[in-house]
Design a protein around this motif. Structure first.
Motif, PDB file in Angstrom:
ATOM      1  N   GLY A   6      17.189  -6.493  26.848  1.00  0.00           N
ATOM      2  CA  GLY A   6      16.874  -5.695  28.021  1.00  0.00           C
ATOM      3  C   GLY A   6      17.352  -6.290  29.325  1.00  0.00           C
ATOM      4  N   ARG A   7      17.863  -7.530  29.256  1.00  0.00           N
ATOM      5  CA  ARG A   7      18.368  -8.179  30.467  1.00  0.00           C
ATOM      6  C   ARG A   7      19.785  -8.703  30.254  1.00  0.00           C
ATOM      7  N   GLY A   8      20.465  -8.105  29.294  1.00  0.00           N
ATOM      8  CA  GLY A   8      21.807  -8.549  28.970  1.00  0.00           C
ATOM      9  C   GLY A   8      22.865  -8.009  29.920  1.00  0.00           C
ATOM     10  N   PRO A   9      24.078  -8.524  29.808  1.00  0.00           N
ATOM     11  CA  PRO A   9      25.147  -8.123  30.725  1.00  0.00           C
ATOM     12  C   PRO A   9      25.948  -6.920  30.241  1.00  0.00           C
ATOM     13  N   PHE A  10      25.615  -6.409  29.045  1.00  0.00           N
ATOM     14  CA  PHE A  10      26.435  -5.352  28.479  1.00  0.00           C
ATOM     15  C   PHE A  10      25.790  -3.986  28.693  1.00  0.00           C
ATOM     16  N   SER A  11      26.311  -2.997  28.013  1.00  0.00           N
ATOM     17  CA  SER A  11      25.863  -1.617  28.200  1.00  0.00           C
ATOM     18  C   SER A  11      24.358  -1.498  27.977  1.00  0.00           C
ATOM     19  N   ARG A  12      23.686  -0.835  28.922  1.00  0.00           N
ATOM     20  CA  ARG A  12      22.233  -0.627  28.874  1.00  0.00           C
ATOM     21  C   ARG A  12      21.485  -1.960  28.804  1.00  0.00           C
ATOM     22  N   ASN A  13      22.048  -2.962  29.454  1.00  0.00           N
ATOM     23  CA  ASN A  13      21.445  -4.296  29.528  1.00  0.00           C
ATOM     24  C   ASN A  13      21.215  -4.903  28.149  1.00  0.00           C
ATOM     25  N   SER A  14      22.135  -4.578  27.236  1.00  0.00           N
ATOM     26  CA  SER A  14      21.990  -5.073  25.867  1.00  0.00           C
ATOM     27  C   SER A  14      22.564  -6.480  25.753  1.00  0.00           C
ATOM     28  N   CYS A  15      22.213  -7.157  24.669  1.00  0.00           N
ATOM     29  CA  CYS A  15      22.687  -8.501  24.364  1.00  0.00           C
ATOM     30  C   CYS A  15      23.519  -8.461  23.085  1.00  0.00           C
ATOM     31  N   ALA A  16      24.236  -9.554  22.857  1.00  0.00           N
ATOM     32  CA  ALA A  16      25.021  -9.659  21.624  1.00  0.00           C
ATOM     33  C   ALA A  16      24.102 -10.036  20.464  1.00  0.00           C
ATOM     34  N   ASN A  17      24.502  -9.645  19.269  1.00  0.00           N
ATOM     35  CA  ASN A  17      23.739  -9.953  18.061  1.00  0.00           C
ATOM     36  C   ASN A  17      24.526 -10.957  17.247  1.00  0.00           C
ATOM     37  N   GLN A  18      23.829 -12.018  16.817  1.00  0.00           N
ATOM     38  CA  GLN A  18      24.517 -13.065  16.076  1.00  0.00           C
ATOM     39  C   GLN A  18      25.220 -12.532  14.836  1.00  0.00           C
ATOM     40  N   LYS A  19      24.617 -11.531  14.191  1.00  0.00           N
ATOM     41  CA  LYS A  19      25.216 -11.021  12.962  1.00  0.00           C
ATOM     42  C   LYS A  19      26.264  -9.954  13.212  1.00  0.00           C
ATOM     43  N   SER A  20      26.454  -9.601  14.475  1.00  0.00           N
ATOM     44  CA  SER A  20      27.500  -8.627  14.783  1.00  0.00           C
ATOM     45  C   SER A  20      28.195  -9.015  16.093  1.00  0.00           C
ATOM     46  N   LEU A  21      28.605 -10.270  16.125  1.00  0.00           N
ATOM     47  CA  LEU A  21      29.267 -10.781  17.332  1.00  0.00           C
ATOM     48  C   LEU A  21      30.599 -10.081  17.550  1.00  0.00           C
ATOM     49  N   GLU A  22      30.836  -9.741  18.790  1.00  0.00           N
ATOM     50  CA  GLU A  22      32.121  -9.174  19.177  1.00  0.00           C
ATOM     51  C   GLU A  22      32.887 -10.212  19.989  1.00  0.00           C
ATOM     52  N   LEU A  23      34.175 -10.326  19.722  1.00  0.00           N
ATOM     53  CA  LEU A  23      34.963 -11.357  20.396  1.00  0.00           C
ATOM     54  C   LEU A  23      35.024 -11.130  21.904  1.00  0.00           C
ATOM     55  N   TRP A  24      35.076  -9.876  22.325  1.00  0.00           N
ATOM     56  CA  TRP A  24      35.147  -9.604  23.766  1.00  0.00           C
ATOM     57  C   TRP A  24      33.874 -10.061  24.472  1.00  0.00           C
ATOM     58  N   ALA A  58      29.339 -21.226  25.737  1.00  0.00           N
ATOM     59  CA  ALA A  58      29.466 -19.775  25.838  1.00  0.00           C
ATOM     60  C   ALA A  58      28.665 -19.093  24.741  1.00  0.00           C
ATOM     61  N   LEU A  59      28.773 -19.601  23.509  1.00  0.00           N
ATOM     62  CA  LEU A  59      28.003 -19.037  22.403  1.00  0.00           C
ATOM     63  C   LEU A  59      26.509 -19.245  22.625  1.00  0.00           C
ATOM     64  N   HIS A  60      26.139 -20.431  23.109  1.00  0.00           N
ATOM     65  CA  HIS A  60      24.723 -20.718  23.368  1.00  0.00           C
ATOM     66  C   HIS A  60      24.149 -19.735  24.390  1.00  0.00           C
ATOM     67  N   ASN A  61      24.873 -19.525  25.480  1.00  0.00           N
ATOM     68  CA  ASN A  61      24.393 -18.594  26.514  1.00  0.00           C
ATOM     69  C   ASN A  61      24.303 -17.169  25.979  1.00  0.00           C
ATOM     70  N   MET A  62      25.241 -16.818  25.116  1.00  0.00           N
ATOM     71  CA  MET A  62      25.232 -15.474  24.559  1.00  0.00           C
ATOM     72  C   MET A  62      24.018 -15.286  23.650  1.00  0.00           C
ATOM     73  N   LEU A  63      23.675 -16.297  22.860  1.00  0.00           N
ATOM     74  CA  LEU A  63      22.545 -16.178  21.945  1.00  0.00           C
ATOM     75  C   LEU A  63      21.201 -16.326  22.652  1.00  0.00           C
ATOM     76  N   GLN A  64      21.202 -16.890  23.848  1.00  0.00           N
ATOM     77  CA  GLN A  64      19.974 -17.043  24.620  1.00  0.00           C
ATOM     78  C   GLN A  64      19.649 -15.807  25.443  1.00  0.00           C
ATOM     79  N   CYS A  65      20.464 -14.795  25.342  1.00  0.00           N
ATOM     80  CA  CYS A  65      20.264 -13.569  26.126  1.00  0.00           C
ATOM     81  C   CYS A  65      18.933 -12.914  25.754  1.00  0.00           C
ATOM     82  N   GLU A  66      18.189 -12.478  26.755  1.00  0.00           N
ATOM     83  CA  GLU A  66      16.917 -11.790  26.539  1.00  0.00           C
ATOM     84  C   GLU A  66      17.161 -10.292  26.422  1.00  0.00           C
TER      85      GLU A  66
END
Length: 835
Positions: free
Chosen positions: A397-415, A387-395
């Motif tokens: 502009g093509r992420g699953p979150f708001s405005r197609n954003s991705c998670a940031n390793q230095k500001s990971l959110e548990l949700w 799960a963490l690997h897939n989250m960090l591999q996010c490109e």
């Protein structure tokens, strides 16, 4: 136990048991529970997680450039300690340990592996769900944890009890065990199992519970004694136990006492839940006489390559801190020594040197032949890592979150971690697929184990099958029955039913006040059958139940047949009447020039004989199986034939009256209007009316064959329904009207002074005809089935024979036996001159 890393995983394991005060015990002064009694298997669970983290860190394809760390806590088998540890992991209040300097702001942990118990998992998930902390349990099975509304961040790599219950039901159905006892623990695990089991068992129709008992928490001997007594007296031979090994130990101690004090308690087939199906503490020579042959649901066994080498590398260090203290306790447990012996027991305790060879001792810590919870822990760690690997591999502009954003390793959110955890899908080195459904449950699979006691006294738990979950096929059970050891003299599965299956021809009648599996077998009523089923089924309309009520047979058919005595008699009579008509017709043709034949229009006599022949022959249409053409033709032929016959008689009667009127002075004109042409025309007209009636009847509402099952339930009576009752009544009414007119005219002309007055013969014949058909009506109405046809045929034949004998009998007598009277003078002579 801690290991620093870029990202940290938390773990909750039972490395000790709680002592001093049990939870829930009240004293005047509250005391904090503390940990004691080292749990070697709990330590192996923790080390399995440590190994999985080390393995992931060495994998260049998984989480590259990211180092995983771990923070492992001991819950000591207590809810209070476990909850405190979980809150510490979520809030970052655990004791400080070195992390990389550039990772400030990262949550202390991004996921927790644990808890082991369902009750603990419920409490911790309720709290950590507020933090959106993902929790992946390796052992909590309560079906209540599948509620994503309440536990949105809870996942598990072990199937839920809902699947375990369904798997159990599949085993019960496989062996035909419909009458079972259920023992549960009094916690969330047991109570939810009982609820699921009762509802699923009822829905599947798999059987009934003979009893449902809760094993006491504190080992209440009176309660345990009552439960054991119930098991002994119950007719259920299969006992399922959903409880942990400690509850089973208490129960089996009472079983031992029961056997010693009272009588034997063998003959039971135990079914173990995953909580104790692999518990070695129960596989002792003392308990195996009762527990051998046990079938159990067990967590899927797996292989973890490299784990043995990792465990062998665990070695105590010289430094004494909390990190090394756990390893030292493990070392002391295995070698039964102490690093710091107490002064009072210095002479009896061996001092640990740290140089002991772990390869030289036998310990269950290194027995990796049955990795079950460890395999689930291994999969849980990898699920978080993927799960963490897939989250960090996010490109970007093509992420699953708001405005197609991705998670940031230095500001990971548990949700965000929870989101990716729901989409995890990978395959272990052992070949098992790991993914989570919408309830956070992994793909369910259980091994089915069998406890076998070998001749040398050893116990072996053998895998005899498995049960897998499938969205399309439900539960798929695979059993190798030839591998199963049965603890019975027959070496076969026991019978465990409240009532034996009802034999064919009977149905189940539930006993009042008892479960649906307890019933009496009642014979099926007539017309219904059963083939070892719970209900009797109605046979199709053309079938009837056999005497044994076990299958349907074709109903006997009933109709007026040519082969039965009644049909033979009527057919013979019909053919005899036809033959007599032919003979008389031949006699009349041969003597057609004699006065007896020529008197009163010989043409009408010939036509009358032909119509009577048709009357005899039409009766044959009433014999044999009714068909559409026979049903339509029988009444039409009967009606037209009889109208033709009666019309001839009516015209002959009118002719008789007209002749005598013409013989009187001034009466010659009466014959003028009733010559041969008028006579033929009248017969044709009267017959045509009947033909028109029949045509309208057949066109509007034609008679048709009908299978009547109302007269006899076990027979099909073939009959012709008349269709239009009005048409039927008009047909008979018209015949009756003509017959009545003929009778009245003949009756009025009976005393005319002829030596051979045919009016008398017509009167007598019409009297017979009317009497027969008046008697026919009530007889026909009250005769069912083929007897109604027989009555109608009898009426046709009786009236036809009456007309034939009354009209032509005296004439044939004179023609054949008294030819001297067959003269014009003899026929026309007056009675007054007859001496």
């Amino acid at each position: 136990m801690h290991k620093p890393g870029d990202v940290v995983l938390g773990g909750l394991f039972e490395l000790h048991l709680t002592s001093v005060l049990d939870e829930g015990t009240f004293t005047s002064e509250p005391q904090q529970p503390h940990c004691s009694d080292f749990n070697i298997l709990g330590f192996r669970h923790a080390m399995t997680m440590a190994f999985a983290v080390e393995e992931i860190n060495k994998n260049a394809n998984l989480l590259p450039n990211v180092t995983l760390g771990y923070s492992l806590y001991d819950n000591c088998g207590g809810l209070l300690i476990g909850l405190s540890a979980a809150i510490s992991l979520a809030s970052g209040r655990e004791e400080q340990f070195v992390l990389q300097q550039n990772c400030s702001g990262i949550p202390p942990v991004i996921g927790i592996v644990g808890e082991m118990y369902s009750t603990f998992s419920i409490a911790i998930s309720d709290v950590l769900g507020l933090y959106k902390m993902p929790i992946v349990s390796y052992y909590a099975t309560c079906s209540c944890l599948s509620d994503q509304q309440r536990f949105p961040t809870f996942f598990r790599t072990i199937p839920s009890d809902a699947f375990q219950v369904r798997a159990m039901i599949q085993i019960l159905k496989y062996f035909g065990w419909t009458w079972v006892g259920l023992l549960i623990s009094g916690d969330d695990y047991g109570l939810h199992v009982a609820q699921s089991f009762q509802s699923d068992l009822l829905q599947s129709g798999g059987g009934c519970l003979a009893y449902l008992e809760v094993l006491p928490w504190e080992g209440d001997q009176n309660e345990l004694r009552r439960i054991v007594e119930l098991m002994k007296t119950s007719t259920a031979r299969v006992v399922m136990v959903f409880a942990n090994k400690f509850r089973m130990i208490q129960l089996m101690k009472e079983v031992q006492i029961f056997v010693v004090v009272r009588q034997n308690l063998t003959g039971l087939q135990w079914i173990a839940s995953e909580a104790w199906s692999a518990a070695s503490v129960l596989q002792t020579p003392v308990l195996m006489p009762y527990l051998r042959g046990t079938l159990g649901i067990a967590i899927r066994r797996g292989e973890i390559p490299g784990l043995m080498d990792f465990l062998l590398q665990i070695h105590p260090e010289e430094t004494d801190n909390k990190q090394t203290n756990m390893v030292r306790q493990y070392w002391e447990y295995v070698f039964q020594c102490k690093f710091k012996p107490t002064e009072k027991a210095e002479s009896s305790e061996t001092k640990c040197t740290g140089q002991e060879q772990i390869n030289n001792v036998e310990t269950e810590f290194l027995d990796l032949s049955n990795l079950r919870p460890e395999y689930n822990i291994y999969k849980a760690v990898y699920a978080l890592a993927y799960a963490l690997h897939n989250m960090l591999q996010c490109e970007p502009g093509r992420g699953p979150f708001s405005r197609n954003s991705c998670a940031n390793q230095k500001s990971l959110e548990l949700w965000q971690m929870v989101h990716y955890l729901t989409a995890v899908n990978f395959t272990t080195s052992f070949g098992d697929q790991v993914s989570f459904d919408e309830n956070g449950d992994a793909i369910p699979i259980y091994d089915i184990m069998n406890w076998q006691w070998l001749p040398d006294g050893r116990t072996e738990v053998v895998n005899v099958g498995d049960v897998k979950g499938s969205e399309s096929k439900g539960e798929e059970l695979l059993l190798h029955e030839d591998k199963i050891f049965w603890n019975f003299e027959s070496k076969k599965p026991p019978r465990s039913v409240c009532s034996e299956s009802c034999p064919a021809g009977t149905r189940m009648a539930r006993k009042k006040g008892q479960p649906v599996c307890c019933y009496d077998c009642v014979p099926c009523p007539e017309g219904k059958i059963s083939n070892q089923s719970s209900e009797c089924f109605l046979c199709p309309s053309d079938f009837w139940s056999s005497p044994q009520r076990d299958h349907c047979v074709l109903k006997k058919t009933e109709f007026l047949s040519y082969n039965e005595p009644l049909g033979i008699c009527l057919t013979t009579s019909s053919l005899l009447g036809t033959f007599i008509c032919v003979v008389i017709l031949g006699v009349f043709i041969h003597h057609r020039q004699t006065p007896m034949v020529r008197a009163n229009n010989s043409e009408l006599s010939f036509l009358l004989l032909v119509s009577l022949k048709f009357c005899f022959l039409c009766s044959l249409l009433f014999i044999g199986q009714p068909r559409l053409w026979t049903c339509q033709l029988r009444h039409a032929a009967f009606g037209i034939s009889f109208v033709l016959c009666v019309s001839c008689i009516l015209v002959k009667t009118v002719v008789v009256v007209a002749v005598f009127k013409a013989s009187k002075p001034g009466g010659g004109a009466s014959l003028k209007w009733f010559g041969a042409v008028q006579q033929r025309g009248t017969v044709f007209l009267l017959t045509s009316i009947q033909a028109a009636i029949c045509t309208v009847w057949l066109v509007s509402s034609s008679p048709a064959p009908h299978k009547n099952t109302q007269y006899h339930k076990d027979k099909i009576v073939y009959e012709c329904v008349v269709g239009s009752k009005v048409g039927f009544a008009v047909l008979f009414g018209y015949i009756g009207l003509l017959a009545l007119l003929s009778f009245l005219l003949a009756f009025l002309a009976r005393n005319l002074p002829d030596n051979f007055n045919e009016a008398k013969l017509i009167t007598f014949s019409m009297l017979i005809f009317c009497a027969v058909w008046v008697a026919f009506v009530p007889a026909y109405i009250n005769s069912p089935g083929k007897y109604a046809d027989a009555v109608e045929v009898f009426a046709i034949l009786a009236s036809s024979f009456g007309l034939l004998m009354a009209l032509f009998g005296p004439k044939c007598y004179i023609i054949l036996l008294r030819p001297e009277r067959n003269t014009k003078k003899a026929i026309m002579g007056r009675k007054t001159n007859k001496k």
